[in-house]
Write a protein that holds these residues in place. Structure first.
Motif, PDB file in Angstrom:
ATOM      1  N   ALA A  51       0.834  -1.205   0.000  1.00 32.61           N
ATOM      2  CA  ALA A  51       0.000   0.000   0.000  1.00 32.61           C
ATOM      3  C   ALA A  51       0.868   1.254   0.000  1.00 32.61           C
ATOM      4  N   ILE A  52       1.924   1.220   0.841  1.00 28.91           N
ATOM      5  CA  ILE A  52       2.824   2.375   0.900  1.00 28.91           C
ATOM      6  C   ILE A  52       3.522   2.566  -0.438  1.00 28.91           C
ATOM      7  N   CYS A  53       4.014   1.460  -0.999  1.00 22.91           N
ATOM      8  CA  CYS A  53       4.704   1.555  -2.293  1.00 22.91           C
ATOM      9  C   CYS A  53       3.763   2.030  -3.393  1.00 22.91           C
ATOM     10  N   ALA A  54       2.520   1.584  -3.324  1.00 19.67           N
ATOM     11  CA  ALA A  54       1.535   2.009  -4.321  1.00 19.67           C
ATOM     12  C   ALA A  54       1.332   3.507  -4.233  1.00 19.67           C
ATOM     13  N   GLY A  55       1.303   4.012  -2.999  1.00 16.74           N
ATOM     14  CA  GLY A  55       1.132   5.455  -2.828  1.00 16.74           C
ATOM     15  C   GLY A  55       2.277   6.221  -3.450  1.00 16.74           C
ATOM     16  N   PHE A  56       3.501   5.709  -3.291  1.00 17.69           N
ATOM     17  CA  PHE A  56       4.658   6.412  -3.851  1.00 17.69           C
ATOM     18  C   PHE A  56       4.803   6.177  -5.346  1.00 17.69           C
ATOM     19  N   SER A  57       4.147   5.138  -5.862  1.00 20.44           N
ATOM     20  CA  SER A  57       4.287   4.847  -7.284  1.00 20.44           C
ATOM     21  C   SER A  57       3.435   5.767  -8.144  1.00 20.44           C
ATOM     22  N   TYR A  58       2.427   6.412  -7.553  1.00 23.27           N
ATOM     23  CA  TYR A  58       1.619   7.340  -8.320  1.00 23.27           C
ATOM     24  C   TYR A  58       2.465   8.543  -8.701  1.00 23.27           C
ATOM     25  N   LYS A  59       2.524   8.836  -9.949  1.00 23.44           N
ATOM     26  CA  LYS A  59       3.293  10.003 -10.370  1.00 23.44           C
ATOM     27  C   LYS A  59       2.597  11.276  -9.905  1.00 23.44           C
ATOM     28  N   ASN A  60       1.287  11.332 -10.035  1.00 22.42           N
ATOM     29  CA  ASN A  60       0.552  12.523  -9.597  1.00 22.42           C
ATOM     30  C   ASN A  60       0.510  12.591  -8.073  1.00 22.42           C
ATOM     31  N   ASN A  61       0.748  13.800  -7.529  1.00 19.49           N
ATOM     32  CA  ASN A  61       0.719  13.940  -6.066  1.00 19.49           C
ATOM     33  C   ASN A  61      -0.075  15.154  -5.587  1.00 19.49           C
ATOM     34  N   VAL A  62      -0.591  15.976  -6.510  1.00 25.18           N
ATOM     35  CA  VAL A  62      -1.467  17.091  -6.134  1.00 25.18           C
ATOM     36  C   VAL A  62      -2.630  17.166  -7.124  1.00 25.18           C
ATOM     37  N   CYS A  63      -3.775  17.646  -6.625  1.00 26.64           N
ATOM     38  CA  CYS A  63      -4.968  17.739  -7.457  1.00 26.64           C
ATOM     39  C   CYS A  63      -5.645  19.094  -7.288  1.00 26.64           C
ATOM     40  N   LYS A  64      -6.389  19.499  -8.317  1.00 30.28           N
ATOM     41  CA  LYS A  64      -7.079  20.790  -8.288  1.00 30.28           C
ATOM     42  C   LYS A  64      -8.328  20.755  -7.413  1.00 30.28           C
ATOM     43  N   THR A  65      -8.910  19.571  -7.240  1.00 25.80           N
ATOM     44  CA  THR A  65     -10.109  19.448  -6.411  1.00 25.80           C
ATOM     45  C   THR A  65      -9.871  18.365  -5.370  1.00 25.80           C
ATOM     46  N   TRP A  66     -10.581  18.471  -4.244  1.00 22.29           N
ATOM     47  CA  TRP A  66     -10.401  17.489  -3.169  1.00 22.29           C
ATOM     48  C   TRP A  66     -10.865  16.104  -3.619  1.00 22.29           C
ATOM     49  N   ILE A  71      -8.697   9.399  -7.247  1.00 20.49           N
ATOM     50  CA  ILE A  71      -8.326   8.904  -8.587  1.00 20.49           C
ATOM     51  C   ILE A  71      -7.173   9.732  -9.159  1.00 20.49           C
ATOM     52  N   LYS A  72      -6.273  10.179  -8.296  1.00 23.43           N
ATOM     53  CA  LYS A  72      -5.230  11.109  -8.747  1.00 23.43           C
ATOM     54  C   LYS A  72      -4.295  10.513  -9.799  1.00 23.43           C
ATOM     55  N   HIS A  73      -4.166   9.182  -9.816  1.00 21.78           N
ATOM     56  CA  HIS A  73      -3.254   8.564 -10.780  1.00 21.78           C
ATOM     57  C   HIS A  73      -3.815   8.557 -12.198  1.00 21.78           C
ATOM     58  N   VAL A  74      -5.134   8.829 -12.349  1.00 18.52           N
ATOM     59  CA  VAL A  74      -5.728   8.835 -13.690  1.00 18.52           C
ATOM     60  C   VAL A  74      -6.443  10.151 -14.010  1.00 18.52           C
ATOM     61  N   MET A 287       1.861  11.722   1.781  1.00 16.26           N
ATOM     62  CA  MET A 287       1.408  10.595   0.963  1.00 16.26           C
ATOM     63  C   MET A 287       0.130   9.979   1.531  1.00 16.26           C
ATOM     64  N   ILE A 288       0.111   9.758   2.848  1.00 19.34           N
ATOM     65  CA  ILE A 288      -1.065   9.146   3.473  1.00 19.34           C
ATOM     66  C   ILE A 288      -2.264  10.079   3.405  1.00 19.34           C
ATOM     67  N   CYS A 289      -2.038  11.370   3.682  1.00 18.77           N
ATOM     68  CA  CYS A 289      -3.147  12.322   3.686  1.00 18.77           C
ATOM     69  C   CYS A 289      -3.762  12.507   2.295  1.00 18.77           C
ATOM     70  N   SER A 290      -2.981  12.338   1.265  1.00 19.88           N
ATOM     71  CA  SER A 290      -3.485  12.559  -0.093  1.00 19.88           C
ATOM     72  C   SER A 290      -3.819  11.257  -0.817  1.00 19.88           C
ATOM     73  N   PHE A 291      -3.879  10.146  -0.080  1.00 22.31           N
ATOM     74  CA  PHE A 291      -4.101   8.839  -0.707  1.00 22.31           C
ATOM     75  C   PHE A 291      -5.483   8.749  -1.335  1.00 22.31           C
ATOM     76  N   THR A 292      -6.528   9.215  -0.607  1.00 17.19           N
ATOM     77  CA  THR A 292      -7.895   9.247  -1.137  1.00 17.19           C
ATOM     78  C   THR A 292      -8.569  10.516  -0.638  1.00 17.19           C
ATOM     79  N   VAL A 293      -9.756  10.779  -1.139  1.00 19.25           N
ATOM     80  CA  VAL A 293     -10.499  11.952  -0.678  1.00 19.25           C
ATOM     81  C   VAL A 293     -10.878  11.802   0.797  1.00 19.25           C
ATOM     82  N   ILE A 294     -11.065  10.567   1.250  1.00 19.42           N
ATOM     83  CA  ILE A 294     -11.364  10.344   2.671  1.00 19.42           C
ATOM     84  C   ILE A 294     -10.168  10.735   3.525  1.00 19.42           C
ATOM     85  N   ASN A 295      -8.993  10.306   3.108  1.00 20.14           N
ATOM     86  CA  ASN A 295      -7.767  10.636   3.846  1.00 20.14           C
ATOM     87  C   ASN A 295      -7.566  12.144   3.927  1.00 20.14           C
ATOM     88  N   ILE A 296      -7.671  12.805   2.786  1.00 18.55           N
ATOM     89  CA  ILE A 296      -7.359  14.229   2.771  1.00 18.55           C
ATOM     90  C   ILE A 296      -8.402  15.042   3.530  1.00 18.55           C
TER      91      ILE A 296
END
Length: 443
Positions: A51-66, A71-74, A287-296
């Motif tokens: 799970a941790i590695c998956a979080g770091f594997s996403y190239k995208n790390n910021v989004c315009k909307t919460w 779905i930040k990776h797509v 990374m953890i806070c931005s993992f999903t909209v629930i986290n953030i």
């Protein structure tokens, strides 16, 4: 794709993943008895690791909307921002600004790192209006540049100012001391009163370097504001010699005694702690806070509890950048003093108890910082939704000032909105730069 200081990323993707997992499972302490329980525990570790590695594997790390964080990776509304986990030099160079690193020795032997920036068309040797930016507690100088091109530090550089950015003793940018390292308990044996000693060292240094002693503009946020107020009250003549004006963002002088963060810190300090500093900075937080909209949204809620309601002002794309560098490293002793500020409603030196005070100060009670002695003009910006340093508390300390002073109310601003507000250019920067023009700053 690798982010700076991301050891987890390195573990996940530098070499054989199976080999790395095997090493984790061998060294991981498992206080279980049965083989079955050990197997279950190891499966859980594998799942957590993936799970941790998956979080770091996403190239995208910021989004315009919460909502896009799930779905930040797509999502086309998300992107990769190198400023997440970046240090000062990386941020400044990425936006094509110039940077110098200076080291300043305090009178009690701490070595502070101070950065100086200029835009690409300016020279460090030119005679420009100096301005010094000092961050608040558990922060660092990066906070003034984490909005990218829209950062207050870059706007000041573009406007022709000679921009200096400080770092409090002990944070990750200022780990130095003539005799101790951050591993020594004596390094961390300093209260807020000693943090105040950072200010005369830095402002005197800047005056000598620029040749414009007495013309320096001081801008502080939170405790960065409180430090200069204490300095200017303790050494009013020296402060008047060094400073032209003090501009304060959310000064933490009189804290809300019943504020969530104050109560939380008070509770934690009542627990016997086996360490003398706060040191939890990690790329995992962002990374953890931005993992999903629930986290953030959960992390936003925690922010609201601590710093005041965001009132939907925060820019979703800025939140992970701040979380990557917050909290920074800091001594625990100043937090004890901040609780003393809140509990007694007094801006005073560290209270060591009657016997300790007699030994330290010659009186049973610690002396107060006399704000009436300040001789440098004070301009305070304070948010109406700041739960840590409420607007009414700012009004209280301003009544104690005898020097010229002004208060600027920022509607719906929390304690951290100065750096996260999507509309900061209109709400904060406009009155701030109007003030600089009013002060007749010479660039």
């Amino acid at each position: 794709m690798r982010t700076q200081d991301s050891d987890v990323w390195f573990m996940c993707f530098n070499g054989n993943l199976e080999e790395t997992l095997s090493e984790w499972l061998v060294i991981m302490p498992l206080p279980f008895i049965s083989l079955r329980r050990i197997t279950i525990a190891k499966i859980g570790i594998v799942v957590l690791f993936i799970a941790i590695c998956a979080g770091f594997s996403y190239k995208n790390n910021v989004c315009k909307t919460w909502s896009d964080y799930t779905i930040k990776h797509v999502s086309d509304s998300c992107k990769y921002n190198p400023d997440v986990n970046a240090n000062m030099i990386s941020i400044v160079q990425r936006y094509n600004y110039k940077i110098q690193t200076h080291y300043v020795l305090t009178e009690d032997d701490y070595i502070l790192t101070v950065f100086r920036i200029a835009n690409s068309s300016s020279s460090f040797n030119s005679n420009r209006q100096p301005i010094f930016l000092q961050h608040g507690t558990i922060c660092s100088s990066e906070i003034w540049l984490q909005r990218g091109e829209d950062s207050i530090g870059f706007h000041l550089a573009n406007a022709g100012f000679d921009v200096w950015l400080g770092n409090t003793r002990g944070n990750y940018n200022s780990p130095g001391h003539k005799f101790y390292t951050t591993q020594d308990s004596k390094f961390w044996d300093h209260s807020f009163d000693e943090l105040v000693l950072d200010i005369p060292a830095v402002v005197s240094y800047i005056g000598n370097k620029t040749g414009r002693t007495g013309d320096l503009l001081y801008v502080g946020h939170s405790i960065g504001s409180t430090q200069v107020l204490a300095y200017a009250s303790e050494r009013p003549d020296q402060a008047k010699k060094n400073l032209k004006a003090m501009i304060l963002f959310a000064p933490a002088v009189y804290l809300d005694k019943q504020g969530f963060l104050v109560n939380l810190v008070r509770f934690l300090l009542n627990i016997p702690l086996p360490f003398d500093s706060v040191d939890v900075r990690s790329p995992l937080i962002a990374m953890i806070c931005s993992f999903t909209v629930i986290n953030i949204n959960l992390c936003r809620y925690i922010f609201d509890l601590n710093f005041g309601n965001e009132n939907n002002l925060y820019d979703p794309a800025l939140f992970p950048i701040m979380l990557a560098s917050l909290p920074d490293r800091e001594s625990l002793k100043p937090f004890v003093q901040y609780i003393q500020f809140a509990d007694t409603a007094e801006f005073k030196k560290f209270d060591y108890g009657s016997k300790g005070n007699l030994k330290k100060y010659g009186t049973e009670k610690p002396p107060k910082y006399d704000l009436g002695k300040i001789s440098v003009p004070v301009y305070t910006f304070i948010g109406t939704s700041d739960d840590l340093t409420p607007f009414s508390n700012a009004e209280t300390f301003h009544k104690e000032l005898t020097v010229y002073n002004e208060i600027y109310a920022l509607q719906n601003y929390s304690h951290m909105a100065y750096f996260l507000d999507a509309n900061a250019k209109e709400v904060l920067y406009k009155p701030f730069f109007n003030l600089l023009e009013k002060l007749g700053t010479k660039k």
